[in-house]
Design a protein around this motif. Structure first.
Motif: not given
Length: 417
Positions: A96-100, A215-223, A227-229, A332-343
């Motif tokens: 929710i927060a990342v998409c917003i 446990d990082i699945d590259l295809a899942t990460v990019f999917l 969706i989120r970014v 940038t923090v505005a993009m960096g924090v949610p991007l790290i959180n998504a990956i």
């Protein structure tokens, strides 16, 4: 020699005017004018002096985001399960927060400004190449050295690489460029273009430098990134182009939406550190202070390198150089924090991946603010120098060297006679 009142500001120039404005002729009807004028000026100065509470409120407003981030980390340390489990961070924070945040980012990006970039194509390529390429390569090399020498923990060293792979800030670059006398239009173009490029390029750089392990699945990460970014940014751009009433409402309440974005960021930081403290970490307090030191040294070194290259390539363009100095090194923090959180949402070290960026962000603000007035003075000096050089080039030659037709000289002699 008389003081330069234009440089020292209005107080030095206003005192004599104040005396003239309050001067009352000495007559019988105003015997107490002189007696009351001095105490009243003292009372006014005391009344104008802000109280401690007012100064505290001003300090909070100026540093609200940084103070909220510090409070969020301390609260996360006090009771980690609240943000790690009870607030459902896998839904509220990572979705929710990342998409917003990225929806508002897409709504605010001015893609029509990109056409201006072609006017200074080589400069823009240099800024983006330095910000994404030079910074990330140098920081990656430094992080390898820090890890191999066991100076810094692996997670914090990787966090430096994550921070270095992100695009520049939007608001901070624009504000500091303006206050330092730089080129504002180029700041807008590069900040907007860099953030749009960063949506696609930053994940590739991060995963390319750090690798896809565990446990990082590259295809899942990019999917998830799509969706989120990318999807929210696209929706925001679509709304901007097709719904003028929504855009007008957004612009009217832009400050409120910006605050809401900041609160979403603080919430993400809180949940990230809750998970880090709950799962435990190998990093110590000493590692954190070392990270602060290395971020300062890295940022300062990168700014020196960027300034040298800008001087080499764009010597007689002071406004472009000032903008380039900020644009080449800011993150940038505005993009960096949610991007790290998504990956790295399932990685227990996500808090340590985020920490170098949270240090980099205020560090660049402090250094940039310190340099702004000095850069503004440099821009003015360079403008005067360039104007003087142009005057010398366009100055007319000696009359003897001018090619004047003979018939014109003869007419002058006739007129004299």
């Amino acid at each position: 020699m008389a003081p330069n009142t234009e440089e020292t500001g209005s107080p030095g120039a206003s005192e004599p005017d104040m005396e003239k404005s309050v001067h009352v002729p000495a007559d019988e009807t105003t015997p107490s004018a002189d007696a009351t004028s001095i105490p009243s000026s003292g009372d006014d100065s005391e009344q104008k002096k802000p109280s401690f509470a007012a100064r505290l409120c001003t300090f909070y407003r100026q540093n609200e985001f940084l103070l909220l981030v510090i409070a969020a980390i301390l609260l996360a340390r006090a009771y980690p399960p609240l943000g790690a489990e009870y607030l459902a961070p896998h839904i509220t924070a990572t979705w929710i927060a990342v998409c917003i945040i990225f929806l508002f980012a897409g709504l605010g990006l001015k893609t029509e400004e990109f056409s201006k970039a072609f006017q200074q194509i080589w400069f823009n390529l240099f800024v983006q190449g330095f910000n994404f390429g030079v910074v990330s390569v140098l920081v990656y090399s430094i992080s390898l050295g820090l890890k191999s020498a066991s100076i810094l923990s692996e997670d914090l060293a990787d966090g430096l690489v994550v921070a270095a792979s992100l695009p520049m800030t939007i608001n901070m670059v624009m504000v500091l460029t303006k206050s330092a006398g730089g080129d504002e239009s180029l700041a807008i173009v590069n900040a907007a273009a860099g953030n749009l490029i960063g949506v696609f390029l930053s994940p590739l750089l991060i995963l390319g430098y750090l690798g896809v392990e565990g446990d990082i699945d590259l295809a899942t990460v990019f999917l998830k990134l799509v969706i989120r970014v990318i999807l929210p940014v696209g929706v925001g751009q679509l709304i901007q182009k097709t719904m003028p009433k929504v855009v007008a409402f957004y612009k009217k309440h832009k400050k409120m939406f910006k605050k809401f974005q900041e609160y979403c960021l603080v919430f993400i930081v809180y949940t990230v550190f809750c998970r880090t403290f709950e799962d435990g970490s190998d990093s110590s307090i000493g590692d954190i202070f070392l990270t602060i030191l290395f971020v300062f040294l890295i940022l300062l070194s990168l700014m020196v390198l960027a300034w040298f290259l800008l001087n080499l390539l764009f010597r007689d363009k002071p406004e472009m150089r000032v903008m380039g100095l900020y644009g080449c090194t800011h993150k940038t923090v505005a993009m960096g924090v949610p991007l790290i959180n998504a990956i790295y949402e399932d990685n227990s070290a996500i808090g340590l991946y985020t920490l170098p960026l949270l240090i980099w962000h205020p560090m660049q603000l402090v250094i940039g603010t310190f340099l702004a007035p000095r850069l503004a003075a440099y821009v003015e000096r360079e403008k005067l120098r360039l104007a003087a050089d142009e005057d010398v080039e366009t100055e007319p030659k000696d009359p003897e060297s001018l090619d004047i037709p003979k018939d014109e000289t003869s007419t002058f002699k006739v007129a004299e006679t």
